[in-house]
Design a protein around this motif. Structure first.
Motif, PDB file in Angstrom:
ATOM      1  N   GLY A   1       0.804  -1.223   0.000  1.00 49.45           N
ATOM      2  CA  GLY A   1       0.000   0.000   0.000  1.00 49.45           C
ATOM      3  C   GLY A   1       0.829   1.260   0.000  1.00 49.45           C
ATOM      4  N   LEU A   2       1.791   1.360  -0.935  1.00 45.06           N
ATOM      5  CA  LEU A   2       2.639   2.556  -0.933  1.00 45.06           C
ATOM      6  C   LEU A   2       1.865   3.811  -1.284  1.00 45.06           C
ATOM      7  N   GLY A   3       0.695   3.641  -1.906  1.00 47.38           N
ATOM      8  CA  GLY A   3      -0.144   4.805  -2.174  1.00 47.38           C
ATOM      9  C   GLY A   3      -0.616   5.477  -0.899  1.00 47.38           C
ATOM     10  N   ALA A   4      -0.621   4.728   0.194  1.00 46.54           N
ATOM     11  CA  ALA A   4      -1.075   5.273   1.471  1.00 46.54           C
ATOM     12  C   ALA A   4      -0.131   6.346   2.004  1.00 46.54           C
ATOM     13  N   ILE A   5       1.154   6.246   1.629  1.00 46.62           N
ATOM     14  CA  ILE A   5       2.094   7.277   2.083  1.00 46.62           C
ATOM     15  C   ILE A   5       2.341   8.326   1.002  1.00 46.62           C
ATOM     16  N   GLY A   6       2.008   7.987  -0.252  1.00 45.26           N
ATOM     17  CA  GLY A   6       2.138   8.970  -1.335  1.00 45.26           C
ATOM     18  C   GLY A   6       3.571   9.408  -1.561  1.00 45.26           C
ATOM     19  N   GLY A   7       3.723  10.680  -1.928  1.00 39.69           N
ATOM     20  CA  GLY A   7       5.046  11.243  -2.114  1.00 39.69           C
ATOM     21  C   GLY A   7       5.644  11.034  -3.489  1.00 39.69           C
ATOM     22  N   SER A   8       4.882  10.430  -4.410  1.00 40.38           N
ATOM     23  CA  SER A   8       5.395  10.169  -5.755  1.00 40.38           C
ATOM     24  C   SER A   8       4.285  10.338  -6.771  1.00 40.38           C
ATOM     25  N   ALA A   9       4.653  10.801  -7.965  1.00 37.44           N
ATOM     26  CA  ALA A   9       3.676  10.921  -9.039  1.00 37.44           C
ATOM     27  C   ALA A   9       3.162   9.560  -9.484  1.00 37.44           C
ATOM     28  N   LEU A  10       3.878   8.495  -9.142  1.00 40.57           N
ATOM     29  CA  LEU A  10       3.446   7.157  -9.543  1.00 40.57           C
ATOM     30  C   LEU A  10       2.430   6.557  -8.584  1.00 40.57           C
ATOM     31  N   THR A  11       2.318   7.120  -7.375  1.00 36.68           N
ATOM     32  CA  THR A  11       1.393   6.559  -6.392  1.00 36.68           C
ATOM     33  C   THR A  11       0.368   7.568  -5.884  1.00 36.68           C
ATOM     34  N   ASP A  12       0.490   8.813  -6.275  1.00 36.86           N
ATOM     35  CA  ASP A  12      -0.420   9.868  -5.814  1.00 36.86           C
ATOM     36  C   ASP A  12      -1.001  10.592  -7.022  1.00 36.86           C
ATOM     37  N   GLU A  13      -2.289  10.417  -7.249  1.00 36.10           N
ATOM     38  CA  GLU A  13      -2.923  11.015  -8.420  1.00 36.10           C
ATOM     39  C   GLU A  13      -2.963  12.536  -8.366  1.00 36.10           C
ATOM     40  N   HIS A  14      -2.682  13.111  -7.207  1.00 34.29           N
ATOM     41  CA  HIS A  14      -2.654  14.570  -7.080  1.00 34.29           C
ATOM     42  C   HIS A  14      -1.324  15.164  -7.550  1.00 34.29           C
ATOM     43  N   ILE A  15      -0.339  14.294  -7.815  1.00 36.03           N
ATOM     44  CA  ILE A  15       0.955  14.747  -8.328  1.00 36.03           C
ATOM     45  C   ILE A  15       1.042  14.332  -9.788  1.00 36.03           C
ATOM     46  N   ALA A  16       1.172  15.289 -10.665  1.00 33.71           N
ATOM     47  CA  ALA A  16       1.182  14.997 -12.099  1.00 33.71           C
ATOM     48  C   ALA A  16       2.504  14.363 -12.535  1.00 33.71           C
ATOM     49  N   VAL A  17       2.410  13.429 -13.466  1.00 33.68           N
ATOM     50  CA  VAL A  17       3.615  12.866 -14.081  1.00 33.68           C
ATOM     51  C   VAL A  17       4.189  13.915 -15.029  1.00 33.68           C
ATOM     52  N   PRO A  18       5.423  14.347 -14.819  1.00 38.01           N
ATOM     53  CA  PRO A  18       5.991  15.396 -15.675  1.00 38.01           C
ATOM     54  C   PRO A  18       6.246  14.911 -17.097  1.00 38.01           C
ATOM     55  N   HIS A  19       6.049  15.809 -18.043  1.00 34.54           N
ATOM     56  CA  HIS A  19       6.297  15.500 -19.451  1.00 34.54           C
ATOM     57  C   HIS A  19       7.556  16.168 -19.973  1.00 34.54           C
ATOM     58  N   GLU A  20       8.286  16.810 -19.080  1.00 32.91           N
ATOM     59  CA  GLU A  20       9.558  17.436 -19.426  1.00 32.91           C
ATOM     60  C   GLU A  20      10.622  16.968 -18.438  1.00 32.91           C
ATOM     61  N   PRO A  21      11.882  16.886 -18.858  1.00 33.19           N
ATOM     62  CA  PRO A  21      12.957  16.499 -17.932  1.00 33.19           C
ATOM     63  C   PRO A  21      13.016  17.434 -16.737  1.00 33.19           C
ATOM     64  N   GLN A  22      13.324  16.873 -15.563  1.00 32.05           N
ATOM     65  CA  GLN A  22      13.391  17.648 -14.332  1.00 32.05           C
ATOM     66  C   GLN A  22      14.811  17.696 -13.795  1.00 32.05           C
ATOM     67  N   GLU A  23      15.099  18.760 -13.067  1.00 29.48           N
ATOM     68  CA  GLU A  23      16.381  18.852 -12.378  1.00 29.48           C
ATOM     69  C   GLU A  23      16.314  18.023 -11.098  1.00 29.48           C
ATOM     70  N   GLY A  24      17.417  17.380 -10.754  1.00 31.23           N
ATOM     71  CA  GLY A  24      17.464  16.614  -9.519  1.00 31.23           C
ATOM     72  C   GLY A  24      16.645  15.341  -9.594  1.00 31.23           C
ATOM     73  N   ILE A  25      16.251  14.840  -8.431  1.00 33.33           N
ATOM     74  CA  ILE A  25      15.471  13.614  -8.359  1.00 33.33           C
ATOM     75  C   ILE A  25      14.022  13.929  -8.709  1.00 33.33           C
ATOM     76  N   PRO A  26      13.459  13.311  -9.736  1.00 35.16           N
ATOM     77  CA  PRO A  26      12.120  13.678 -10.208  1.00 35.16           C
ATOM     78  C   PRO A  26      11.013  13.179  -9.282  1.00 35.16           C
ATOM     79  N   VAL A  27       9.814  13.741  -9.484  1.00 37.24           N
ATOM     80  CA  VAL A  27       8.671  13.384  -8.637  1.00 37.24           C
ATOM     81  C   VAL A  27       8.158  11.973  -8.920  1.00 37.24           C
ATOM     82  N   THR A  28       8.702  11.310  -9.944  1.00 42.54           N
ATOM     83  CA  THR A  28       8.333   9.918 -10.203  1.00 42.54           C
ATOM     84  C   THR A  28       9.099   8.941  -9.311  1.00 42.54           C
ATOM     85  N   TYR A  29      10.057   9.458  -8.561  1.00 40.48           N
ATOM     86  CA  TYR A  29      10.756   8.619  -7.578  1.00 40.48           C
ATOM     87  C   TYR A  29       9.756   8.181  -6.508  1.00 40.48           C
TER      88      TYR A  29
END
Length: 229
Positions: A65-93
């Motif tokens: 249930g990693l969605g329960a803690i969130g913190g990632s665009a892959l587990t939290d629907e409120h965080i958008a998956v970026p369509h452009e390269p990001q600096e540093g560690i991306p929100v898909t981590y």
């Protein structure tokens, strides 16, 4: 008898390559996948098909249930998956994902009396995730042999990372040499229910670039709008 190995199988490009490699090396393969609250099940469905195709000894799908803690665009629907390269560690981590996955693999390996775990982490063409680096694998390797009955009794566990120093193109080349059919895989962070890729996320960009640099057609199925972009 063949040596037993746990293969972390996501259903993506890297994990199918690792499974094909482990099979080629003569291991009796036990595949381990996770339903961890990711945005879609397309990759997980691919993993089930891949496990069947390669006739693994057993395929387990663990519900987390990693969605329960969130913190990632892959587990939290409120965080958008970026369509452009990001600096540093991306929100898909996904926080601590590979630590969690390897811990389950280590537990199952101990039950099976398997001494080998394969994971498709890569530190060359990747998104900058901290749990894909050699330093992390080395640290987990040490932990594995300190924290288990098998390790304490001298039965050392080896974490195999055959792709860690390869570019995406080199991984694909290796897979093709092993006879991998990449049509079976799903790599996209935003795939639809049918497994069609968006063509815009980090995973899609890295995959497409790998095939392009080899001059090989990418068999990825794209969503209509992505294919037209």
């Amino acid at each position: 008898m063949s040596k037993k190995a746990i293969i972390l199988l996501s259903g993506g490009l890297d994990s199918i390559t690792v499974l094909a490699y482990a099979k080629q090396q003569g291991y009796a393969c036990y595949a381990l996948s996770f339903d961890y609250g990711q945005r879609h099940n397309a990759e997980l469905n691919a993993a089930k098909n891949i496990a069947q195709h390669y006739q693994v000894v057993e395929h387990k799908v663990i519900n987390l249930g990693l969605g329960a803690i969130g913190g990632s665009a892959l587990t939290d629907e409120h965080i958008a998956v970026p369509h452009e390269p990001q600096e540093g560690i991306p929100v898909t981590y996904v926080p601590a994902r590979n630590t969690i996955f390897l811990s389950f693999a280590l537990g199952w390996a101990e039950v099976l009396e398997a001494r080998d775990i394969f994971i498709g982490v890569n530190a060359v063409d990747y998104s900058g995730y901290p749990d894909c680096r050699p330093e992390f694998i080395e640290a987990f390797q040490k932990l594995a042999n300190l924290a288990t009955k098998a390790g304490v009794e001298g039965q050392k566990t080896i974490i195999h990372t055959p792709l860690i120093d390869l570019s995406k193109a080199e991984i694909i080349k290796k897979g093709l040499e092993l006879g991998v059919d990449y049509r079976q895989t799903v790599s996209c962070y935003s795939a639809d229910k049918e497994g069609r890729a968006c063509g815009n996320c980090d995973a899609c960009r890295l995959r497409a670039a790998g095939f392009a640099s080899l001059g090989v057609a990418d068999p990825t199925r794209y969503q209509t709008q992505a294919g037209d972009a």
